[in-house]
Design an enzyme around this catalytic site. Structure first.
Site, PDB file in Angstrom:
ATOM      1  N   THR A 168       0.858  -1.210   0.000  1.00  0.00           N
ATOM      2  CA  THR A 168       0.000   0.000   0.000  1.00  0.00           C
ATOM      3  C   THR A 168       0.878   1.238   0.000  1.00  0.00           C
ATOM      4  O   THR A 168       1.964   1.229   0.593  1.00  0.00           O
ATOM      5  CB  THR A 168      -0.934   0.048   1.232  1.00  0.00           C
ATOM      6  N   ARG A 196     -13.343  -8.456  -0.879  1.00  0.00           N
ATOM      7  CA  ARG A 196     -12.809  -7.914   0.376  1.00  0.00           C
ATOM      8  C   ARG A 196     -12.330  -6.468   0.152  1.00  0.00           C
ATOM      9  O   ARG A 196     -11.596  -6.181  -0.792  1.00  0.00           O
ATOM     10  CB  ARG A 196     -11.650  -8.784   0.849  1.00  0.00           C
TER      11      ARG A 196
HETATM   12  N1  ASP Z   1      -3.853  -1.876   4.332  1.00  0.00           N
HETATM   13  C1  ASP Z   1      -3.943  -2.636   3.108  1.00  0.00           C
HETATM   14  C2  ASP Z   1      -5.212  -3.428   3.116  1.00  0.00           C
HETATM   15  O1  ASP Z   1      -5.571  -3.930   4.162  1.00  0.00           O
HETATM   16  C3  ASP Z   1      -2.812  -3.582   2.872  1.00  0.00           C
HETATM   17  C4  ASP Z   1      -1.445  -3.174   3.313  1.00  0.00           C
HETATM   18  O2  ASP Z   1      -1.211  -2.037   3.673  1.00  0.00           O
HETATM   19  O3  ASP Z   1      -0.569  -4.032   3.336  1.00  0.00           O
HETATM   20  O4  ASP Z   1      -5.789  -3.595   2.070  1.00  0.00           O
END
Ligand code: ASP
Length: 313
Positions: A168, A196
Site C-alpha cells: 500500500t 474484500r
Molecule cells: N492496508 C492494506 C489493506 O488492508 C494492505 C497493506 O497495507 O498491506 O488492504
C-alpha cells in the site's frame, strides 16, 4: 511545503514536490506521487501488477481526503483502471452525492469520466506467483478449477501469507497555502477473498485529513484500522490537544485491544498542521520518507515502534 509518504512512495515524491513548488495543491501532489507508484510494475502491492485476489483478479482500493473541505472520494474493488487514486479524486471532484464507489459501479464511473483503462493489469510473472501459491497449498500440487460457486473459505486463509501481506502507498502533503491532503492506494492483501475491501478506501480507517489538526494514513492489516478507526483517531487525538507523537502512539495502542483472530502488523504516517511528522509501526526497523521544499531529495527516517502482539488464525 511538506510531503510525507510510505517508503515505496520514493518513486513519486520528487515529482509531487515539483508540483507543489509550481503552485500545485496538496491534492495535486498526493495524486501525482501515488500515480507514480500505481504505474510501477515492480511494486506488487499498489496499482498495476499488484498481487491479485484468490481468483487471480486484481481489485484496487484507493481514497483521497481534502483537509480544507473535509470532503473525500474513494473507490474499492475496481478492475481494469490502473490509476485508482485519480478515479477516487474524481469521485470527490465531480460533486457526486457519494464518497465511495465499489466494484462494477466504480468501473462504470471510471469509464464514464474517461479514466485511463488498461486491458492487462497483471504481468505473466505475477500470475505465475499466484498459480504457484495456490498449487503449493494443495496436496496434489494441482489447482482445482475455481468456478463461480467454488468454495473459497479454506483457500482464503492464504490471504494471511505473511510474505505478501504488507504493501500500500500513503502520501500526505501540505501546500503553500497550508492546505493538507492525504491519499492511499492499494491492491489490498494478496490472495484476498473476492470482494474484500480494506482500510485504504475507508475514510477514517486508512485515511483522514483535517487542515485544523493534521492528517494520518495507514498501511498494514486493514481490518484492524477499520475496527479501530485508526486514521481518524490520530486526528481526533490531535484535536484533544495531544502532541503528534502521543496522538499517533495512542492510536497504535488502541489496536492492541481489538478482538478477532487476525491481529498483526500495522503502520501509519501522520503530520500535524504545523508540519511536524512521524511514522509508527508495530515492526522494528520500518521507515517512511519526507521531503520539504528546501530539500533536494527525500529523507528516509525510522518509524517509532509500538508493539502489537500478533494473533494469527
Ligand atoms: N492496508 C492494506 C489493506 O488492508 C494492505 C497493506 O497495507 O498491506 O488492504
Amino acid at each position: 511545503m511538506l510531503i510525507i509518504a510510505s517508503r515505496n512512495g520514493v518513486i513519486g515524491i520528487a515529482e509531487a514536490m515539483r508540483a507543489l513548488k509550481q503552485g500545485g495543491s496538496a491534492m495535486d501532489a498526493v495524486e501525482i506521487g501515488i500515480r507514480a507508484v500505481e504505474a510501477d510494475p515492480t511494486d506488487q502491492t499498489v496499482g498495476y501488477n499488484g498481487y491479485p485476489n484468490i481468483l487471480g483478479e486484481l481489485e484496487l482500493d484507493a481514497s483521497v481526503m481534502d483537509g480544507r473541505t473535509l470532503n473525500s472520494g474513494a473507490v474499492a474493488l475496481m478492475r481494469g483502471f490502473p490509476y485508482a487514486i485519480s478515479v477516487a479524486r474524481q469521485v470527490m471532484e465531480r460533486k457526486l452525492p457519494h464518497v465511495l464507489l465499489a466494484g462494477a459501479g466504480a468501473e462504470r464511473f471510471a469509464r464514464e469520466i474517461g479514466a485511463e483503462a488498461w486491458d492487462e493489469m497483471l504481468t505473466e510473472e505475477i500470475r505465475a506467483v499466484w498459480r504457484k501459491r495456490l498449487a503449493d497449498s494443495t496436496a496434489t500440487g494441482e489447482i482445482p478449477p475455481l468456478k463461480e460457486n467454488s468454495p473459497l473459505l479454506e483457500w482464503v486463509k492464504l490471504a494471511t501469507d505473511p510474505e505478501r501481506v504488507a504493501g500500500t502507498v500513503n502520501f500526505i502533503a501540505i501546500d503553500g497555502r497550508g492546505d493538507i491532503a492525504s491519499g492511499v492506494s492499494t491492491s489490498g492483501w494478496a490472495w484476498k477473498y473476492p470482494g474484500r475491501i480494506g482500510d485504504s478506501p475507508i475514510i477514517g480507517a486508512g485515511n483522514y485529513a483535517d487542515n485544523r489538526y493534521g492528517a494520518c494514513a495507514c498501511t498494514g492489516m486493514g481490518e484492524m484500522a477499520i475496527n479501530a478507526s485508526t486514521a481518524r483517531s490520530v486526528v481526533l487525538y490531535l484535536k484533544t490537544g495531544m502532541a503528534l507523537a502521543d496522538a499517533a502512539r495512542e492510536a497504535m495502542r488502541d489496536l492492541r485491544d481489538l478482538g478477532g483472530d487476525y491481529i498483526g502488523g500495522m503502520n501509519l504516517v501522520a503530520l500535524d498542521k504545523d508540519g511536524g511528522h512521524i511514522g509508527m509501526s508495530s515492526e522494528a526497523g520500518r521507515t517512511y520518507i519526507y521531503q520539504q521544499a528546501d530539500m533536494a531529495e527525500p529523507a528516509e527516517v525510522e518509524r517509532e515502534m509500538v508493539e502489537i502482539p500478533a494473533r494469527w488464525g
